[in-house]
Design an enzyme around this catalytic site. Structure first.
Site, short mmCIF file in Angstrom:
data_model
loop_
_atom_site.label_atom_id
_atom_site.label_comp_id
_atom_site.label_asym_id
_atom_site.label_seq_id
_atom_site.Cartn_x
_atom_site.Cartn_y
_atom_site.Cartn_z
CG ASP A 37 33.19 4.69 50.48
OD1 ASP A 37 33.52 5.86 50.17
OD2 ASP A 37 32.57 3.93 49.72
CG ASN A 79 25.82 0.30 42.88
OD1 ASN A 79 24.70 -0.06 43.21
ND2 ASN A 79 26.48 1.24 43.53
CG HIS A 122 33.32 -1.55 44.70
ND1 HIS A 122 33.39 -1.31 43.34
CD2 HIS A 122 32.57 -0.56 45.23
CE1 HIS A 122 32.70 -0.21 43.05
NE2 HIS A 122 32.18 0.26 44.18
CG HIS A 172 29.26 0.20 48.48
ND1 HIS A 172 29.87 1.39 48.72
CD2 HIS A 172 29.24 0.02 47.14
CE1 HIS A 172 30.22 1.94 47.56
NE2 HIS A 172 29.85 1.12 46.59
#
Length: 141
Positions: A32, A88, A101, A103
């Site tokens: 990230d 999310n 995506h 995390h």
């Protein structure tokens, strides 16, 4: 399918350079750019899906299998003390890039931002809890 206006599509395809830690035919996993912790990574499908509501079940399942594999490997490699998987959906839930995506967030004892993912708990009466449960179960039928 790829969305030519999606930055994560461009990252997943390699069009934009990234710190890639894993790649296969379905996914690219990158560090990230604004990490919550050392080793914070993103699993990006190479196909475009806006969120969990759009992604097909098989691809979502493969993303979770990959998350399990990487969490184990990253825990060993980074010597972290725990791990969060975060995904999310929709702006109200914190989604800022509308490409599915996942995390991968390594957690360390005594890390400076140890309040990641802390939320205030809500309280519901027993009756409200039963109503919520019944409503969800009804929708699953």
């Amino acid at each position: 399918m790829k969305d030519n206006n999606c930055i994560f599509c461009k990252l997943a395809s390699g069009e934009i350079p990234s710190n890639t830690i894993y790649e296969d035919g379905m996914f690219r996993v990158i560090l990230d750019a604004a990490p919550a912790s050392k080793g914070h990574a993103l699993i990006l499908p190479k196909e475009h899906y806006a969120d969990l509501y759009e992604i097909d079940a098989d691809t979502a399942g493969e993303a979770m299998k990959l998350a399990k594999k990487l969490a184990k490997h990253m825990t060993d490699a980074l010597q972290c003390d725990g791990f969060n998987l975060v995904q999310n959906n929709k702006e109200v839930a914190g989604q800022t890039v509308f490409h599915f995506h996942l995390h991968l967030i390594p957690r360390y004892k005594n890390m400076k931002n140890d309040d990641i993912l802390i939320w205030n708990h809500e309280t519901f009466t027993e009756e409200e809890t039963r109503e919520i449960c019944d409503q969800i179960k009804k929708e699953l039928r």
